[in-house]
Design an enzyme around this catalytic site. Structure first.
Site, short mmCIF file in Angstrom:
data_model
loop_
_atom_site.label_atom_id
_atom_site.label_comp_id
_atom_site.label_asym_id
_atom_site.label_seq_id
_atom_site.Cartn_x
_atom_site.Cartn_y
_atom_site.Cartn_z
N GLN A 21 0.84 -1.19 0.05
CA GLN A 21 -0.12 0.10 0.22
C GLN A 21 0.79 1.41 -0.03
O GLN A 21 0.38 2.31 -0.22
CB GLN A 21 -0.94 -0.01 1.21
CG GLN A 21 -1.86 -0.96 1.11
CD GLN A 21 -2.96 -1.25 2.44
OE1 GLN A 21 -2.50 -1.57 3.32
NE2 GLN A 21 -4.15 -0.24 1.84
N HIS A 26 -1.73 -5.84 -13.12
CA HIS A 26 -1.08 -5.53 -14.68
C HIS A 26 -1.80 -6.63 -15.75
O HIS A 26 -1.94 -6.09 -16.68
CB HIS A 26 0.25 -6.18 -14.36
CG HIS A 26 1.29 -5.01 -13.49
ND1 HIS A 26 2.38 -5.40 -12.88
CD2 HIS A 26 0.93 -3.68 -13.22
CE1 HIS A 26 2.83 -4.30 -12.31
NE2 HIS A 26 1.93 -3.44 -12.41
N ASN A 32 -1.71 -10.72 8.83
CA ASN A 32 -2.72 -9.79 8.84
C ASN A 32 -4.03 -10.25 8.15
O ASN A 32 -4.10 -10.73 7.02
CB ASN A 32 -2.17 -8.36 8.19
CG ASN A 32 -3.29 -7.45 8.05
OD1 ASN A 32 -3.65 -6.71 9.40
ND2 ASN A 32 -4.02 -7.18 7.19
N ASN A 84 -7.32 -6.17 14.52
CA ASN A 84 -7.63 -5.18 13.71
C ASN A 84 -9.35 -4.72 13.63
O ASN A 84 -10.14 -5.39 13.40
CB ASN A 84 -7.42 -5.26 12.25
CG ASN A 84 -6.05 -5.16 11.93
OD1 ASN A 84 -5.40 -4.96 12.81
ND2 ASN A 84 -5.48 -5.62 10.47
N HIS A 104 1.10 -9.09 4.58
CA HIS A 104 -0.04 -8.31 4.67
C HIS A 104 -0.24 -8.28 3.09
O HIS A 104 -0.46 -7.33 2.32
CB HIS A 104 0.47 -6.90 5.16
CG HIS A 104 -0.83 -6.15 5.41
ND1 HIS A 104 -1.00 -5.40 6.80
CD2 HIS A 104 -2.02 -5.64 4.63
CE1 HIS A 104 -2.07 -4.46 6.67
NE2 HIS A 104 -2.69 -5.03 5.61
N ASP A 157 2.21 0.48 -7.97
CA ASP A 157 3.64 0.48 -8.51
C ASP A 157 4.21 1.29 -7.78
O ASP A 157 5.61 1.26 -7.87
CB ASP A 157 3.42 0.64 -10.17
CG ASP A 157 2.89 -0.53 -11.01
OD1 ASP A 157 2.24 -1.39 -10.42
OD2 ASP A 157 2.71 -0.33 -12.18
C1 LIG Z 1 -8.39 0.00 5.45
C2 LIG Z 1 -7.61 -1.12 5.93
O1 LIG Z 1 -8.32 -2.36 5.90
C3 LIG Z 1 -7.73 -3.55 6.41
O2 LIG Z 1 -8.51 -4.49 6.18
C4 LIG Z 1 -10.06 -4.54 6.71
C5 LIG Z 1 -10.97 -4.26 5.50
C6 LIG Z 1 -12.31 -4.26 5.71
C7 LIG Z 1 -12.66 -4.77 7.07
N1 LIG Z 1 -14.19 -4.88 7.17
O3 LIG Z 1 -14.49 -4.62 8.26
O4 LIG Z 1 -14.84 -4.84 6.15
C8 LIG Z 1 -11.86 -4.91 7.93
C9 LIG Z 1 -10.48 -4.75 7.75
C10 LIG Z 1 -6.49 -3.65 5.96
O5 LIG Z 1 -5.71 -4.58 6.79
C11 LIG Z 1 -5.48 -2.43 5.70
O6 LIG Z 1 -4.76 -2.97 4.88
C12 LIG Z 1 -6.56 -1.55 4.98
O7 LIG Z 1 -6.69 -1.66 3.91
#
Ligand SMILES: C[C@H]1O[C@@H](Oc2ccc([N+](=O)[O-])cc2)[C@H](O)[C@@H](O)[C@H]1O
Length: 507
Positions: A39, A59, A186, A329, A142, A72
């Site tokens: 990311q 791609h 992750n 998370n 991740h 990229d």
């Molecule tokens: C914004 C971040 O989201 C994390 O992943 C998610 C995506 C969606 C949900 N959801 O509740 O639907 C939970 C977690 C991800 O780890 C991070 O990379 C970001 O994209």
């Protein structure tokens, strides 16, 4: 005169009492921010990095991404990592959670070919953080699997546990002298349900329920092998911790009825219990009610056996207890019903196996992401449940954040409201005796938000993706978060005087 002295003493005493009554985070509570390699890093094919499944998917088919962009270059942190560390210092972060790109370290995925430039990049990044006393929290995976391993089946192939263990050993050997907090994976749910069972993440296999469950089982075994290998080969000399991060949103019942209570329980088990229970419960294996539900569904659909794979006794033992902490998370919540809000879903699928509906009330604030709403006290609700179910392990909230559109710019009051609400919920956790040790805001900076490209922004710092230098500018929320970290408390009166950021002394 005497009266004046007495009066001022009384005022000082009242102010002191106010400060004491303001709820505070302990000094050793770890405040940080999080990102992930694909990311932010960019440099997708530089200095020997191998192709990953996102490079390959986008791609091959650029239109899968909402704004037809890719990672990229992303925030170009590969070239801007010193500025990233400067931002951590500006915020006064105690810790920074970031992920390693597996194919930057092992271009083919296999450990027989290590990329020295990849190792050097992460060494520099880690050393730069340590120079300023910022604790690195490193995620090994991740979502950016080396494409060459995907070509061999990825997480559908049981050999993934050997490939991952080999990769983890390279990571511990090279970085474990300085990194003391490792997260293997992750979000198993997003990897398996969204990437294997569905088409919401690479490699968009859309392979129904079986793909989700098989991926989950193999991933848990991969995690456990890496965990035990760390314990045996590295922990005695390096003394760090190794855990896993699971996405745990809160799912409460829509009503008090027994049916809705059970529907919420099934939803919790299907969404995250199938990853948490095998590791953190005392009995191990997949959760009972969910296993029964899948067996029942499989039978109804004419299958002789349940499509939920079983763990052997040996595998159960391997996985059970295999984590030094529970990384959570947490973003949002839903109310779950046995009968209402149901949508048409594919059969067979995880959603069909759960067979429940869910909803978010209209008065919960909405973000730029369709799935993300601000639910009351939801971190507390989730962690309280986990505490009771899994005997209060050490918890870290490893991601939590709010999305805005690019057009929102720097005055991101919605994100400020969200973070303040999160802080109150964290303090409720601490008051309740939940073993919560730290919190990582998602995200340090705007980044490539997977299928949403650059449309949805999660950054405390805005990134200008049209600028080749990828200039980073602090948003209002960055100042508010900095103030919270500095004072270890939430001050609702605080408003930044300007959006000019500096580094405080000692950082
Ligand atoms: C914004 C971040 O989201 C994390 O992943 C998610 C995506 C969606 C949900 N959801 O509740 O639907 C939970 C977690 C991800 O780890 C991070 O990379 C970001 O994209």
């Amino acid at each position: 005169m005497k009266l004046l002295v007495v009066l001022s003493l009384v005022i000082v005493a009242i102010q002191g009492a106010n400060v004491r009554h303001q709820r505070q985070f302990p000094d050793d509570f770890l405040f940080g921010a999080a990102t992930a390699a694909y990311q932010i890093e960019g440099a997708w094919n530089e200095d020997g990095k191998g192709e990953n499944i996102w490079d390959h998917m986008i791609h091959t088919n650029p239109n899968v991404i909402r704004d037809v962009t890719n990672g990229d270059v992303a925030a170009d942190s590969y070239h801007n990592y010193k500025r990233d560390v400067e931002m951590m210092r500006e915020l006064g972060l105690d810790a920074y959670r970031f992920s390693l790109s597996w194919p930057r370290i092992l271009p083919t995925g296999m450990a027989n070919e290590v990329n020295p430039a990849g190792i050097a990049f992460y060494n520099n990044y880690i050393d730069e953080m340590l120079k300023y006393n910022i604790t690195p929290m490193v995620t090994l995976y991740h979502w950016d699997l080396p494409q060459k391993l995907q070509d061999l089946g990825g997480f559908a192939n049981p050999l993934i546990s050997d490939w991952f263990e080999d990769y983890a050993r390279v990571v511990f050997e090279n970085f474990g002298d300085r990194v003391k907090m490792f997260i293997t994976f992750n979000e198993p749910r997003e990897i398996c349900y969204q990437g294997y069972g569905g088409d919401l993440k690479a490699p968009i296999l859309n392979s129904t329920a079986m793909g989700t469950y098989l991926c989950g089982k193999h991933l848990l075994i991969a995690h456990a092998k890496a965990y035990h290998m760390y314990n045996k080969e590295f922990k005695p000399t390096q003394g760090g911790q190794c855990g896993i991060t699971i996405s745990v949103n809160w799912f409460g019942p829509a009503t008090d009825s027994a049916e809705d209570q059970m529907a919420a329980e099934i939803k919790r088990q299907g969404e995250w219990g199938i990853y948490a229970h095998p590791i953190f419960s005392s009995e191990g294996g997949f959760p009972k009610e969910f296993s029964e539900r899948v067996a029942e569904k499989s039978a109804q659909q004419g299958y002789r056996r349940s499509r939920l794979p079983e763990f052997t006794e040996e595998e159960k033992t391997l996985v059970k207890g295999a984590s030094d902490f529970f990384g959570v998370n947490h973003y949002t919540a839903r109310l779950v019903s046995a009968t209402l809000y149901k949508e048409a879903v594919p059969v067979p699928s995880l959603l069909d196996d759960m067979d429940v509906g869910h909803n978010a009330p209209d008065d919960w604030a909405t973000s730029a992401s369709s799935w993300l709403v601000l639910a009351p006290n939801s971190i507390f609700n989730a962690l309280k449940h986990l505490k009771e179910r899994y005997n209060n392990p050490n918890f870290y909230v490893t991601e939590n954040g709010w999305s805005t559109y690019y057009e929102t710019g720097l005055m991101d009051d919605g994100r400020v409201t969200y973070y303040r609400a999160s802080m109150e919920s964290l303090l409720n956790c601490l008051d309740d005796g939940i073993n919560l040790k730290g919190y990582m805001a998602w995200s340090l900076m705007d980044n490539f938000e997977w299928m949403q490209g650059y449309v949805e922004r999660f950054g405390l710092y805005q990134v200008d993706f049209s600028d080749p230098a990828r200039t980073r500018t602090p948003r209002k929320s960055a100042f508010v978060y900095k103030h919270i970290i500095k004072h270890r408390a939430v001050d609702y009166e605080y408003e930044p005087e300007s959006l000019v950021m500096t580094i405080d002394e000692g950082h």
